[in-house]
Design a protein around this motif. Structure first.
Motif, PDB file in Angstrom:
ATOM      1  N   LEU A   1     -12.222  -1.692  -5.400  1.00  0.00           N
ATOM      2  CA  LEU A   1     -11.321  -0.711  -6.215  1.00  0.00           C
ATOM      3  C   LEU A   1     -10.101  -0.516  -5.842  1.00  0.00           C
ATOM      4  O   LEU A   1      -8.852  -0.213  -6.483  1.00  0.00           O
ATOM      5  N   ALA A   2     -10.174   0.000  -4.565  1.00  0.00           N
ATOM      6  CA  ALA A   2      -8.764   0.346  -3.683  1.00  0.00           C
ATOM      7  C   ALA A   2      -7.834  -0.980  -3.685  1.00  0.00           C
ATOM      8  O   ALA A   2      -6.700  -0.569  -3.883  1.00  0.00           O
ATOM      9  N   ALA A   3      -8.415  -2.134  -3.519  1.00  0.00           N
ATOM     10  CA  ALA A   3      -7.720  -3.197  -3.839  1.00  0.00           C
ATOM     11  C   ALA A   3      -7.017  -3.614  -5.043  1.00  0.00           C
ATOM     12  O   ALA A   3      -5.994  -3.908  -5.370  1.00  0.00           O
ATOM     13  N   LEU A   4      -7.886  -3.584  -6.043  1.00  0.00           N
ATOM     14  CA  LEU A   4      -7.249  -3.430  -7.613  1.00  0.00           C
ATOM     15  C   LEU A   4      -6.145  -2.512  -7.830  1.00  0.00           C
ATOM     16  O   LEU A   4      -5.377  -2.848  -8.482  1.00  0.00           O
ATOM     17  N   MET A   5      -6.421  -0.951  -7.225  1.00  0.00           N
ATOM     18  CA  MET A   5      -5.485  -0.397  -7.621  1.00  0.00           C
ATOM     19  C   MET A   5      -4.171  -0.533  -6.793  1.00  0.00           C
ATOM     20  O   MET A   5      -3.137  -0.404  -7.205  1.00  0.00           O
ATOM     21  N   ASP A   6      -4.240  -1.018  -5.557  1.00  0.00           N
ATOM     22  CA  ASP A   6      -3.284  -1.792  -4.715  1.00  0.00           C
ATOM     23  C   ASP A   6      -2.400  -2.693  -5.464  1.00  0.00           C
ATOM     24  O   ASP A   6      -1.181  -2.680  -5.765  1.00  0.00           O
ATOM     25  N   LEU A   7      -3.031  -3.640  -6.217  1.00  0.00           N
ATOM     26  CA  LEU A   7      -2.550  -4.813  -6.766  1.00  0.00           C
ATOM     27  C   LEU A   7      -1.720  -4.262  -7.882  1.00  0.00           C
ATOM     28  O   LEU A   7      -0.526  -4.830  -8.507  1.00  0.00           O
ATOM     29  N   ALA A   8      -2.376  -3.283  -8.953  1.00  0.00           N
ATOM     30  CA  ALA A   8      -1.830  -2.780 -10.092  1.00  0.00           C
ATOM     31  C   ALA A   8      -0.477  -2.186  -9.553  1.00  0.00           C
ATOM     32  O   ALA A   8       0.547  -2.277 -10.401  1.00  0.00           O
TER      33      ALA A   8
ATOM     34  N   ILE B   1      13.365  -0.050  -3.833  1.00  0.00           N
ATOM     35  CA  ILE B   1      12.098  -0.172  -4.550  1.00  0.00           C
ATOM     36  C   ILE B   1      11.478  -1.561  -4.257  1.00  0.00           C
ATOM     37  O   ILE B   1      10.506  -1.549  -4.184  1.00  0.00           O
ATOM     38  N   VAL B   2      12.275  -2.469  -3.711  1.00  0.00           N
ATOM     39  CA  VAL B   2      11.814  -3.877  -3.421  1.00  0.00           C
ATOM     40  C   VAL B   2      10.834  -3.759  -2.359  1.00  0.00           C
ATOM     41  O   VAL B   2       9.708  -4.632  -2.226  1.00  0.00           O
ATOM     42  N   HIS B   3      10.740  -2.796  -1.366  1.00  0.00           N
ATOM     43  CA  HIS B   3       9.908  -2.960  -0.260  1.00  0.00           C
ATOM     44  C   HIS B   3       8.493  -2.499  -0.584  1.00  0.00           C
ATOM     45  O   HIS B   3       7.491  -2.722  -0.071  1.00  0.00           O
ATOM     46  N   PHE B   4       8.457  -1.923  -2.021  1.00  0.00           N
ATOM     47  CA  PHE B   4       7.006  -1.436  -2.310  1.00  0.00           C
ATOM     48  C   PHE B   4       6.207  -2.421  -2.826  1.00  0.00           C
ATOM     49  O   PHE B   4       5.105  -2.562  -2.371  1.00  0.00           O
ATOM     50  N   PRO B   5       6.617  -3.354  -3.646  1.00  0.00           N
ATOM     51  CA  PRO B   5       5.729  -4.397  -4.086  1.00  0.00           C
ATOM     52  C   PRO B   5       5.473  -5.475  -2.958  1.00  0.00           C
ATOM     53  O   PRO B   5       4.173  -5.903  -2.648  1.00  0.00           O
ATOM     54  N   ILE B   6       6.306  -5.463  -1.732  1.00  0.00           N
ATOM     55  CA  ILE B   6       5.975  -6.262  -0.695  1.00  0.00           C
ATOM     56  C   ILE B   6       5.087  -5.673   0.143  1.00  0.00           C
ATOM     57  O   ILE B   6       4.025  -6.591   0.158  1.00  0.00           O
ATOM     58  N   ALA B   7       5.213  -4.755   0.311  1.00  0.00           N
ATOM     59  CA  ALA B   7       3.865  -3.793   1.025  1.00  0.00           C
ATOM     60  C   ALA B   7       2.851  -3.890   0.441  1.00  0.00           C
ATOM     61  O   ALA B   7       1.642  -4.186   0.993  1.00  0.00           O
ATOM     62  N   LEU B   8       2.608  -3.345  -0.829  1.00  0.00           N
ATOM     63  CA  LEU B   8       1.404  -3.394  -1.535  1.00  0.00           C
ATOM     64  C   LEU B   8       0.823  -4.691  -1.872  1.00  0.00           C
ATOM     65  O   LEU B   8      -0.470  -4.799  -1.795  1.00  0.00           O
ATOM     66  N   LEU B   9       1.620  -5.522  -2.076  1.00  0.00           N
ATOM     67  CA  LEU B   9       0.763  -6.995  -2.458  1.00  0.00           C
ATOM     68  C   LEU B   9       0.513  -7.790  -1.263  1.00  0.00           C
ATOM     69  O   LEU B   9      -0.505  -8.536  -1.342  1.00  0.00           O
ATOM     70  N   MET B  10       1.109  -7.414  -0.264  1.00  0.00           N
ATOM     71  CA  MET B  10       0.508  -8.082   1.029  1.00  0.00           C
ATOM     72  C   MET B  10      -0.558  -7.376   1.686  1.00  0.00           C
ATOM     73  O   MET B  10      -1.405  -7.932   2.379  1.00  0.00           O
ATOM     74  N   PHE B  11      -0.575  -6.030   1.350  1.00  0.00           N
ATOM     75  CA  PHE B  11      -2.087  -5.453   1.823  1.00  0.00           C
ATOM     76  C   PHE B  11      -3.026  -5.665   0.920  1.00  0.00           C
ATOM     77  O   PHE B  11      -4.277  -5.623   1.696  1.00  0.00           O
ATOM     78  N   ALA B  12      -3.123  -5.830  -0.197  1.00  0.00           N
ATOM     79  CA  ALA B  12      -4.302  -6.054  -1.144  1.00  0.00           C
ATOM     80  C   ALA B  12      -5.173  -7.359  -0.497  1.00  0.00           C
ATOM     81  O   ALA B  12      -6.302  -6.900  -0.504  1.00  0.00           O
ATOM     82  N   PRO B  13      -4.801  -8.157  -0.112  1.00  0.00           N
ATOM     83  CA  PRO B  13      -5.938  -9.444   0.309  1.00  0.00           C
ATOM     84  C   PRO B  13      -6.689  -8.969   1.512  1.00  0.00           C
ATOM     85  O   PRO B  13      -7.729  -9.207   1.544  1.00  0.00           O
ATOM     86  N   ALA B  14      -5.720  -8.156   2.281  1.00  0.00           N
ATOM     87  CA  ALA B  14      -6.599  -7.380   3.544  1.00  0.00           C
ATOM     88  C   ALA B  14      -7.795  -6.538   3.039  1.00  0.00           C
ATOM     89  O   ALA B  14      -8.766  -6.583   3.866  1.00  0.00           O
ATOM     90  N   LEU B  15      -7.417  -5.866   1.921  1.00  0.00           N
ATOM     91  CA  LEU B  15      -8.537  -5.051   1.495  1.00  0.00           C
ATOM     92  C   LEU B  15      -9.919  -5.738   1.153  1.00  0.00           C
ATOM     93  O   LEU B  15     -10.953  -5.485   0.916  1.00  0.00           O
ATOM     94  N   VAL B  16      -9.438  -6.933   0.316  1.00  0.00           N
ATOM     95  CA  VAL B  16     -10.523  -7.977  -0.363  1.00  0.00           C
ATOM     96  C   VAL B  16     -11.333  -8.281   0.844  1.00  0.00           C
ATOM     97  O   VAL B  16     -12.491  -8.408   0.542  1.00  0.00           O
ATOM     98  N   VAL B  17     -10.529  -8.615   1.945  1.00  0.00           N
ATOM     99  CA  VAL B  17     -11.516  -9.404   2.908  1.00  0.00           C
ATOM    100  C   VAL B  17     -12.043  -8.263   3.799  1.00  0.00           C
ATOM    101  O   VAL B  17     -13.483  -8.353   3.915  1.00  0.00           O
ATOM    102  N   LEU B  18     -11.801  -6.904   3.924  1.00  0.00           N
ATOM    103  CA  LEU B  18     -12.611  -6.052   4.334  1.00  0.00           C
ATOM    104  C   LEU B  18     -13.706  -5.629   3.547  1.00  0.00           C
ATOM    105  O   LEU B  18     -14.896  -5.412   3.979  1.00  0.00           O
TER     106      LEU B  18
END
Length: 154
Positions: A41-48, A11-28
């Motif tokens: 909206l995709a970033a928000l769903m990713d964060l959640a 399970i631990v790999h999911f929050p690491i990957a998801l939370l690290m990807f969200a800022p990239a979506l915000v910048v995009l």
């Protein structure tokens, strides 16, 4: 299905990957204004999803820690890992709530103020990403250097 205490390493790999990807979506989204709402909206769903999977990692980590063989070095590393994990999930929960407010109230803020707040959010997110990385580093230390693993009790 493996016992509950053995799910933590999966399970631990999911929050690491998801939370690290969200800022990239915000910048995009900031770089592509025509698609900003959808990308954010995709970033928000990713964060959640990252926060929810982080909560699952906390629960499964607690189950795994109760069965780990303990040494003094492992106890110290485990305490630090748990501390950073709790702070990381709590911080990202707050960042997710803040980002949701920014997503739902963009018109009330105005473009300049919204961009400033998104920039501030990214700075805070970067700080919490360092905490996420430290949490993962401590977990890796326990597994790869201290040789811990969960064992089933009879």
């Amino acid at each position: 299905m493996p016992p509950f205490n053995h799910l933590h390493p999966l399970i631990v790999h999911f929050p690491i990957a998801l939370l690290m990807f969200a800022p990239a979506l915000v910048v995009l989204g900031l770089a592509w204004p025509a698609q900003r709402r959808g990308i954010h909206l995709a970033a928000l769903m990713d964060l959640a999803a990252g926060v929810l999977s982080g909560l699952a990692a906390l629960v499964t980590g607690e189950a795994a820690s109760s069965l780990a063989q303990r040494t003094p070095a492992l106890r110290l590393a485990l305490a630090a890992h748990e501390h950073y994990a709790q702070l990381t999930v709590a911080g990202f929960a707050v960042l997710t709530a803040a980002f949701a407010l920014l997503w739902f109230l963009p018109g009330a803020l105005g473009r300049a103020r919204l961009n400033f707040l998104l920039g501030l959010w990214l700075v805070l997110c970067a700080a919490w990403l360092t905490m996420l990385i430290q949490t993962g580093r401590l977990g890796g230390l326990m597994v790869h250097e201290l040789g811990t693993h969960s064992e089933e009790r009879p």
